[in-house]
Write an enzyme that holds these catalytic residues in place. Structure first.
Site, mmCIF file in Angstrom:
data_model
loop_
_atom_site.group_PDB
_atom_site.id
_atom_site.type_symbol
_atom_site.label_atom_id
_atom_site.label_comp_id
_atom_site.label_asym_id
_atom_site.label_seq_id
_atom_site.Cartn_x
_atom_site.Cartn_y
_atom_site.Cartn_z
ATOM 1 N N GLU A 183 0.875 -1.267 0.130
ATOM 2 C CA GLU A 183 0.067 0.049 -0.029
ATOM 3 C C GLU A 183 0.923 1.158 -0.003
ATOM 4 O O GLU A 183 0.643 2.176 -0.757
ATOM 5 C CB GLU A 183 -0.971 -0.065 1.314
ATOM 6 C CG GLU A 183 -1.879 -0.989 1.258
ATOM 7 C CD GLU A 183 -3.064 -1.111 0.208
ATOM 8 O OE1 GLU A 183 -3.005 0.108 -0.446
ATOM 9 O OE2 GLU A 183 -3.707 -2.063 0.084
ATOM 10 N N ASN A 219 1.224 3.848 -3.212
ATOM 11 C CA ASN A 219 0.897 5.092 -2.918
ATOM 12 C C ASN A 219 1.932 6.260 -3.365
ATOM 13 O O ASN A 219 1.828 7.134 -4.028
ATOM 14 C CB ASN A 219 0.489 5.390 -1.487
ATOM 15 C CG ASN A 219 -0.831 4.982 -1.091
ATOM 16 O OD1 ASN A 219 -1.516 4.837 -1.871
ATOM 17 N ND2 ASN A 219 -1.031 5.031 0.037
ATOM 18 N N ARG A 278 -9.256 3.646 -7.983
ATOM 19 C CA ARG A 278 -8.536 3.376 -6.655
ATOM 20 C C ARG A 278 -9.714 3.379 -5.555
ATOM 21 O O ARG A 278 -10.605 3.943 -5.688
ATOM 22 C CB ARG A 278 -7.724 4.250 -6.267
ATOM 23 C CG ARG A 278 -6.545 4.463 -7.337
ATOM 24 C CD ARG A 278 -5.162 4.542 -6.973
ATOM 25 N NE ARG A 278 -4.795 3.589 -5.894
ATOM 26 C CZ ARG A 278 -4.313 2.283 -6.101
ATOM 27 N NH1 ARG A 278 -4.248 1.769 -7.414
ATOM 28 N NH2 ARG A 278 -4.081 1.702 -5.133
HETATM 29 N N1 LIG Z 1 2.918 9.019 -1.160
HETATM 30 C C1 LIG Z 1 1.845 9.821 -1.290
HETATM 31 N N2 LIG Z 1 2.142 11.091 -1.971
HETATM 32 C C2 LIG Z 1 1.057 11.968 -2.284
HETATM 33 N N3 LIG Z 1 -0.207 11.685 -1.912
HETATM 34 C C3 LIG Z 1 -0.516 10.504 -1.160
HETATM 35 C C4 LIG Z 1 0.558 9.534 -0.882
HETATM 36 N N4 LIG Z 1 -0.229 8.354 -0.173
HETATM 37 C C5 LIG Z 1 -1.532 8.772 -0.090
HETATM 38 N N5 LIG Z 1 -1.663 10.087 -0.600
HETATM 39 C C6 LIG Z 1 -3.204 10.460 -0.660
HETATM 40 O O1 LIG Z 1 -3.767 9.925 -0.093
HETATM 41 C C7 LIG Z 1 -4.995 9.486 -0.567
HETATM 42 C C8 LIG Z 1 -5.367 8.239 0.207
HETATM 43 O O2 LIG Z 1 -4.611 7.116 0.034
HETATM 44 P P1 LIG Z 1 -5.136 5.599 0.048
HETATM 45 O O3 LIG Z 1 -5.921 5.468 1.326
HETATM 46 O O4 LIG Z 1 -3.668 4.875 -0.036
HETATM 47 O O5 LIG Z 1 -6.092 5.584 -1.067
HETATM 48 P P2 LIG Z 1 -5.715 5.227 -2.892
HETATM 49 O O6 LIG Z 1 -4.446 5.073 -2.862
HETATM 50 O O7 LIG Z 1 -6.699 4.348 -2.927
HETATM 51 O O8 LIG Z 1 -6.318 6.846 -3.459
HETATM 52 C C9 LIG Z 1 -4.505 9.433 -2.036
HETATM 53 O O9 LIG Z 1 -5.565 9.393 -2.902
HETATM 54 C C10 LIG Z 1 -3.857 10.613 -2.297
HETATM 55 O O10 LIG Z 1 -4.298 11.673 -2.533
HETATM 56 MG MG LIG Z 2 -3.466 3.640 -1.859
#
Ligand SMILES: Nc1ncnc2c1ncn2[C@@H]1O[C@H](COP(=O)(O)OP(=O)(O)O)[C@@H](O)[C@H]1O
Ligand SMILES: [Mg+2]
Lengths: 142, 109
Positions: free
Chosen positions: A49, A53, A108
């Site tokens: 995960e 991300n 997503r």
């Molecule tokens: N490493 C990262 N850099 C930038 N934004 C991030 C990062 N990790 C998470 N995010 C932000 O947090 C949101 C939620 O992440 P997550 O719970 O993993 O759901 P998803 O990946 O399905 O969108 C993402 O849609 C993104 O906007």
């Molecule tokens: Mg994610």
């Protein structure tokens, strides 16, 4: 946590093929502690995960480097740190809300942080806009 | 059809899509595109997503499942998941998938 027993540091470019490389490498490292199947599966999922991300969100517009650090301590606590230097998160609390996603493709689920939180014992997320993201998660093995 | 990541067959209105190997963000794209293509091509009554050979799935798989569920709905087909592993089940439960989608097949390690 007592004494640090062993550690691994890994740097990978933000290619999606490295999602499986990262989680497999961490699984091999943690296997030294003889974890249960469930523990190893939880850890692989949480790493997948966080790394996904960084690739999908952090480095959405440019390729970059992802740091993956794993340590374990004499009391069987595993600490995993995952860092990118991507676009960062403006509102960390909002981003961590289950089902929240900034993705617009509809593919997503917004459940990544929820998975990390549920499958690990502790999760901390540090970020600022344009400053990348640093995630520290812990799991104490049985 | 038989490629590395997916085996699809359609018989008696049942489209069976068996995923082979891990489901993560990297491999989700070709899988979902193929399944969607087959759903539109065969217009089945039921889409059965067979996860019996999937050992690992992260939240990218939730997106894949919900997306295919929606594609099936679009053409009026039912959608079911078959035989997820214990690890896969854990993430399906976390997301409350079973409230939306029927899960069949025996519990396995
Ligand atoms: N490493 C990262 N850099 C930038 N934004 C991030 C990062 N990790 C998470 N995010 C932000 O947090 C949101 C939620 O992440 P997550 O719970 O993993 O759901 P998803 O990946 O399905 O969108 C993402 O849609 C993104 O906007
Ligand atoms: Mg994610």
């Amino acid at each position: 946590m007592k004494n640090k027993e062993n550690q691994m540091k890994l740097y990978l470019p933000s290619l999606s093929i490295n999602e499986s490389v990262a989680r497999s490498a961490v699984a091999v490292f943690v296997a030294q502690l003889n974890p249960t199947i469930e523990e190893i599966s939880d850890i692989k999922c949480a790493v997948s995960e966080a790394v996904t991300n960084s690739i999908v969100h952090g480095y959405k517009f440019c390729q970059g480097e992802i740091y993956i650090g794993v340590k374990y301590y004499s009391d069987r606590t595993v600490v995993i740190e995952i860092k990118d230097k991507g676009c960062g998160i403006e509102d960390v609390k909002l981003a961590m809300t289950p089902l929240f996603t900034t993705d617009t493709t509809g593919e997503r689920s917004g459940m990544g942080f929820a998975v990390m939180q549920t499958f690990m014992d502790n999760l901390e997320v540090y970020s600022k806009k344009d400053k990348g993201v640093r995630i520290v998660m812990e799991k104490k093995l049985k | 059809m038989n490629t590395e990541s997916l085996v699809v067959s359609c018989e008696n209105g049942i489209l069976k899509a068996r995923v082979l190997g891990d489901i993560d963000h990297h491999c989700a794209k070709p899988i979902r595109e193929k399944i969607d293509d087959y759903i539109f091509k065969y217009k089945p009554d039921l889409v059965l997503l067979d996860l019996s050979l999937v050992e690992f799935m992260d939240s990218s798989g939730l997106g894949l499942i919900l997306g295919r569920f929606n594609t099936a709905n679009e053409i009026g087909a039912d959608f079911k998941i078959y035989s997820p592993s214990r690890g896969v089940r854990k993430i399906l439960e976390l997301a409350g998938i079973e409230r939306l989608i029927k899960i069949e097949g025996e519990l396995r390690g």
